[in-house]
Design an enzyme around this catalytic site. Structure first.
Site, short mmCIF file in Angstrom:
data_model
loop_
_atom_site.label_atom_id
_atom_site.label_comp_id
_atom_site.label_asym_id
_atom_site.label_seq_id
_atom_site.Cartn_x
_atom_site.Cartn_y
_atom_site.Cartn_z
N GLY A 24 50.16 35.66 32.66
CA GLY A 24 49.20 36.71 32.75
C GLY A 24 49.11 37.75 33.97
CB ALA A 25 51.53 38.07 36.29
CG ASN A 26 49.83 41.96 31.66
OD1 ASN A 26 49.98 40.85 31.26
ND2 ASN A 26 48.84 42.68 31.13
CB SER A 27 45.57 42.90 33.13
OG SER A 27 45.55 41.89 32.40
N GLY A 28 44.06 41.75 35.50
CA GLY A 28 43.12 40.97 35.95
C GLY A 28 43.52 40.11 37.18
CG LEU A 29 41.11 36.29 37.43
CD1 LEU A 29 40.58 35.13 36.94
CD2 LEU A 29 40.33 36.80 38.79
N GLY A 30 45.75 37.36 37.41
CA GLY A 30 46.96 37.33 37.46
C GLY A 30 47.56 38.50 38.23
CB SER A 153 36.04 28.39 33.11
OG SER A 153 34.99 28.84 32.96
CE1 TYR A 178 37.95 31.06 28.21
CE2 TYR A 178 35.83 30.51 29.01
CZ TYR A 178 36.65 30.99 29.41
OH TYR A 178 37.19 31.24 30.51
#
Length: 306
Positions: A24-30, A153, A178
């Site tokens: 998930g490196a394309n946005s946010g925390l990643g 989380s 979730y």
């Protein structure tokens, strides 16, 4: 990390020669994690579902940091065939990751099934990362200061793993499932630590959570969840760069200890510098761990080389 000295990105040691896989490196925390690691000389494989978004993320970082060592590879964590193909390609290319950051996540979508028929949040947040870790573990064990960082989380403390209705066939709650997936992350990260330590493995397993950070994870959520996290609470959120500090500490700090759960130090663990925080008792429950591990092995057909 001491009580009197806050840890920040300026304290990340030189990462030259280390290879990171960040899901998930394309946005946010990643993306924030990738940017910080690249700035300290680390090489990063951006493991993303959408390669076009991954390439845009690479262009964004290299515009700031010419010469950053970044590569985009496709990985759909909700599809176990994609997970296996990603791991096999990494192996065939002779790449040996030093750090795996299990970062990607899905938050509170309508009930959806994965390619293999599992509830989407459990599939993408837990099963995909469980399988990926197992498939890469022998490569990680050969790495330099090898680590697996699994992002959970604070919501794991509200989670329950419903072994009798795991996929929500009888009752589905977007937020409840979730929380279940985030508890599964916590159980997995802790049990992996226990098994690695028992086997004398050099790999460290750590857990992290970002507190409340303004990312696009709620994009696929519905109803009150999307309203709450997408709009109402946004002014209270910290930036992705701040939210990524716990997982960056877990991935890079020499003083990080296997089995630690790193989260923000501020009120309610919503924001602040990283520190070791409390796991819910059910996250370290031996029977829950045994059941979840055996179930995950069966559903993914992945066995850990320990």
């Amino acid at each position: 990390m001491t009580k009197n000295q806050a840890w920040g990105v300026e304290r990340i040691p030189d990462q030259a020669g280390r290879l990171f896989v960040v899901t998930g490196a394309n946005s946010g925390l990643g993306l924030a994690t990738t940017r910080a690691v690249a700035r300290r000389g680390g090489r990063v494989i951006l493991a993303v579902r959408d390669e076009a978004k991954g390439r845009r993320a690479v262009a964004e970082i290299t515009a700031e940091q010419p010469g950053a060592s970044l590569e985009v590879r496709r990985l759909d964590l909700a599809d176990l065939d994609s997970v296996r193909a990603f791991a096999e390609r990494l192996r065939s290319d002779g790449l040996r990751p030093d750090v795996l950051v299990n970062n990607a996540g899905v938050l509170a979508p309508p009930r959806t099934l994965s390619a293999q028929g599992h509830e989407l949040q459990f599939a993408a947040n837990h099963l995909g990362h469980f399988a990926l870790t197992g498939l890469l573990l022998d490569l990680l064990a050969e790495g330099r200061d090898p680590r697996v960082v699994t992002v959970s989380s604070a919501n794991h403390r509200q989670g329950r793993i419903s072994f009798e209705d795991l996929g929500g066939e009888r009752t589905y709650s977007p937020m409840g499932h979730y929380n279940q997936s985030k508890l599964a992350n916590a159980v997995f990260g802790w049990e992996l630590h226990r098994r690695l330590a028992a086997a004398g493995s050099p790999v460290r397993s750590l857990l992290a959570h970002p507190g409340y950070a303004a990312t696009n994870i709620q994009a696929g959520s519905v109803g009150p969840v999307k309203l709450l996290f997408g709009r109402l609470l946004t002014p209270l959120a910290q930036t992705p760069a701040r939210g990524a500090l716990p997982q960056l500490f877990a991935a890079t700090a020499p003083e990080a200890v296997g089995g630690q759960f790193i989260g923000p130090s501020g009120m309610g663990e919503l924001r602040g510098a990283p520190k070791a925080v409390r796991l819910a008792p059910r996250a370290t429950d031996a029977e829950t761990a045994r059941r979840l591990w055996e179930l995950s092995e069966r559903l993914t057909d992945v066995r850990f080389a320990l």
